[in-house]
Design a protein around this motif. Structure first.
Motif, short mmCIF file in Angstrom:
data_model
loop_
_atom_site.label_atom_id
_atom_site.label_comp_id
_atom_site.label_asym_id
_atom_site.label_seq_id
_atom_site.Cartn_x
_atom_site.Cartn_y
_atom_site.Cartn_z
N UNK A 180 0.84 -1.20 0.00
CA UNK A 180 0.00 0.00 0.00
C UNK A 180 0.87 1.25 0.00
N UNK A 181 1.89 1.26 0.85
CA UNK A 181 2.81 2.41 0.91
C UNK A 181 3.49 2.62 -0.43
N UNK A 182 3.89 1.53 -1.09
CA UNK A 182 4.56 1.64 -2.38
C UNK A 182 3.64 2.23 -3.43
N UNK A 183 2.40 1.76 -3.48
CA UNK A 183 1.46 2.24 -4.48
C UNK A 183 1.13 3.71 -4.25
N UNK A 184 0.88 4.08 -3.00
CA UNK A 184 0.56 5.47 -2.70
C UNK A 184 1.72 6.38 -3.07
N UNK A 185 2.93 5.90 -2.90
CA UNK A 185 4.11 6.70 -3.23
C UNK A 185 4.32 6.82 -4.74
N UNK A 186 4.03 5.75 -5.49
CA UNK A 186 4.46 5.69 -6.89
C UNK A 186 3.43 6.17 -7.90
N UNK A 187 2.13 5.92 -7.67
CA UNK A 187 1.15 6.19 -8.72
C UNK A 187 0.63 7.62 -8.63
N UNK A 188 0.08 8.10 -9.74
CA UNK A 188 -0.38 9.49 -9.81
C UNK A 188 -1.70 9.69 -9.06
N UNK A 189 -2.60 8.72 -9.16
CA UNK A 189 -3.89 8.85 -8.48
C UNK A 189 -3.82 8.23 -7.09
N UNK A 190 -2.80 8.66 -6.35
CA UNK A 190 -2.51 8.05 -5.05
C UNK A 190 -3.60 8.30 -4.01
N UNK A 191 -4.29 9.45 -4.11
CA UNK A 191 -5.29 9.75 -3.09
C UNK A 191 -6.45 8.76 -3.16
N UNK A 192 -6.83 8.35 -4.36
CA UNK A 192 -7.91 7.37 -4.46
C UNK A 192 -7.51 6.05 -3.83
N UNK A 193 -6.28 5.63 -4.08
CA UNK A 193 -5.78 4.40 -3.45
C UNK A 193 -5.75 4.55 -1.94
#
Length: 431
Positions: A180-193
């Motif tokens: 989860x931390x990796x995805x929130x850090x890496x993707x552009x639409x992190x707030x939705x994640x």
């Protein structure tokens, strides 16, 4: 491979036939092997389920080593009754694997190049499971892996759903929290994640509290903190060789944790240091990833090596070295093959070697490992050294994702100019 064979291998009949055959073999081997690789399923999970059905709800009425959602697949495996619990478990595993496999090989928005990488990832997954052996499907970890694979493949196209899946996986076993931390850090639409994951995490906790769990719902955080060094953990390698040399170290069975551990001079201090070191290692990887992301690197270049580095940090610096941890590798490698194709060739092949060595260690030669056989200790040492090498490789790949003038910067520029699709499941497959 001749073009005709490639077409056959890429076809649905071949893929699904192989899927069924692999799962039938793993189930048969797991239930019949003399070293009982499904021992946790039939000797631990089943009694837990029966205990809960008798009125004592694990994680609710008392502390438990797993988060509360781990009970769901355990309970569902009673589908054929307690006498056939092992078969019921394999039915649930096969259904979960099949759902992810179906999405992987039938994604409707995939072009020709994307179709090739997805088929390659599907075949890689099946071969990896076969090499790792029955422990790959004989532990609760397989359900977390399925949720994580699905979440990673959906991060760009369905970020909210990805957050939900990753949060559910975290409530089955803790390690997906790092993803989860990796995805929130890496993707552009992190707030939705992030929002979807947070709502799901809180929602499950609220549900457990509503059933009267109190702090028992969070007991998995502290239940295993006092355990020692498990035999297969990388850090335990020194004490295994020391035990062979006869300097006071030894292998013993912990009846509370239900696993074999090592003890000897300095082992208690090492066990106490491993959790802080693990936290530091994970934090260091995330800091490095932040630097890479800030450089403008594309998510499809950053996320696979980042998740791989985090998974390997959780393995290398863990005082628990359970063989099923190797199945965690499937999530980042499948993502890497789908998004980066041949550029993820080395991690994919190295994972094969680590999986094969792990099956030799457990269940094939586990008695010899416990008996301190020099050859099997060498196999275990090699597997652990390769784990360190995989961590180093993942860190290097992550750092190279931001190298000035490299392919990542060109891809990131193309993404910003609208030339590159935002769907992580198909981006970069044309290269």
């Amino acid at each position: 491979m001749p073009s005709r064979l490639r077409r056959i291998a890429a076809g649905q009949p071949a893929l699904w036939t192989a899927f069924v055959v692999v799962h039938l073999w793993l189930g048969y081997d797991g239930l019949t092997h003399p070293n009982l690789p499904f021992g946790d399923v039939t000797n631990v999970y089943l009694p837990w389920v029966e205990q809960s059905l008798d009125g004592y709800r694990l994680g609710i009425d008392g502390p438990w080593v797993y988060p509360v959602l781990a009970f769901v697949p355990m309970l569902a495996s009673l589908v054929l009754g307690p006498g056939l619990y092992g078969i019921g478990w394999m039915i649930m595993v096969t259904i979960a694997d099949a759902a992810v496999f179906f999405y992987l090989v039938t994604h409707p928005r995939t072009g020709a190049a994307g179709r090739v990488t997805r088929v390659a990832a599907a075949w890689w997954w099946l071969v990896f499971l076969l090499l790792l052996g029955p422990v790959a499907v004989g532990r609760i970890d397989i359900f977390t892996v399925d949720l994580v694979i699905g979440g990673l493949l959906l991060t760009a196209s369905r970020p909210a759903l990805a957050g939900v899946l990753l949060a559910l996986a975290t409530w089955v076993k803790v390690w997906p929290a790092a993803v989860i931390a990796a995805v929130v850090l890496a993707v552009r639409r992190r707030m939705r994640v992030a929002v979807a994951a947070l709502v799901t995490l809180v929602g499950v906790a609220a549900g457990a509290l509503a059933f009267g769990s109190g702090l028992n719902a969070f007991s998995f955080i502290t239940e295993q903190t006092g355990r020692g060094l498990q035999v297969e953990a990388p850090v335990s390698t020194f004490w295994l060789w020391a035990a062979l040399a006869g300097n006071g170290s030894r292998v013993y069975y912990d009846f509370d944790i239900l696993t074999f551990q090592v003890t000897g001079p300095g082992s208690d201090a090492a066990a106490g240091l491993m959790t802080p070191l693990l936290v530091v290692a994970v934090a260091a990887v995330l800091v490095l990833a932040f630097v890479v992301v800030r450089s403008g690197a594309a998510a499809s270049s950053v996320l696979p090596p980042l998740v791989l580095a985090l998974v390997m940090a959780l393995i290398v610096f863990n005082k628990v070295g359970s063989p099923q941890f190797m199945v965690w590798l499937t999530a980042p490698v499948i993502l890497g093959v789908v998004t980066q194709g041949r550029r993820f060739f080395v991690p994919a092949v190295l994972a094969f070697v680590m999986a094969g060595l792990t099956q030799i260690i457990y269940p094939i030669g586990y008695d010899w490992v416990l008996g301190l056989d020099p050859f099997m200790l060498s196999v275990l040492t090699l597997r652990n050294l390769l784990s360190v090498a995989m961590l180093a490789l993942a860190v290097v790949l992550l750092w190279r994702a931001r190298r000035p003038g490299g392919p990542t910067h060109r891809l990131a520029s193309a993404a910003r100019s609208g030339e590159l699709t935002t769907d992580i499941t198909s981006s970069e497959t044309r290269s």
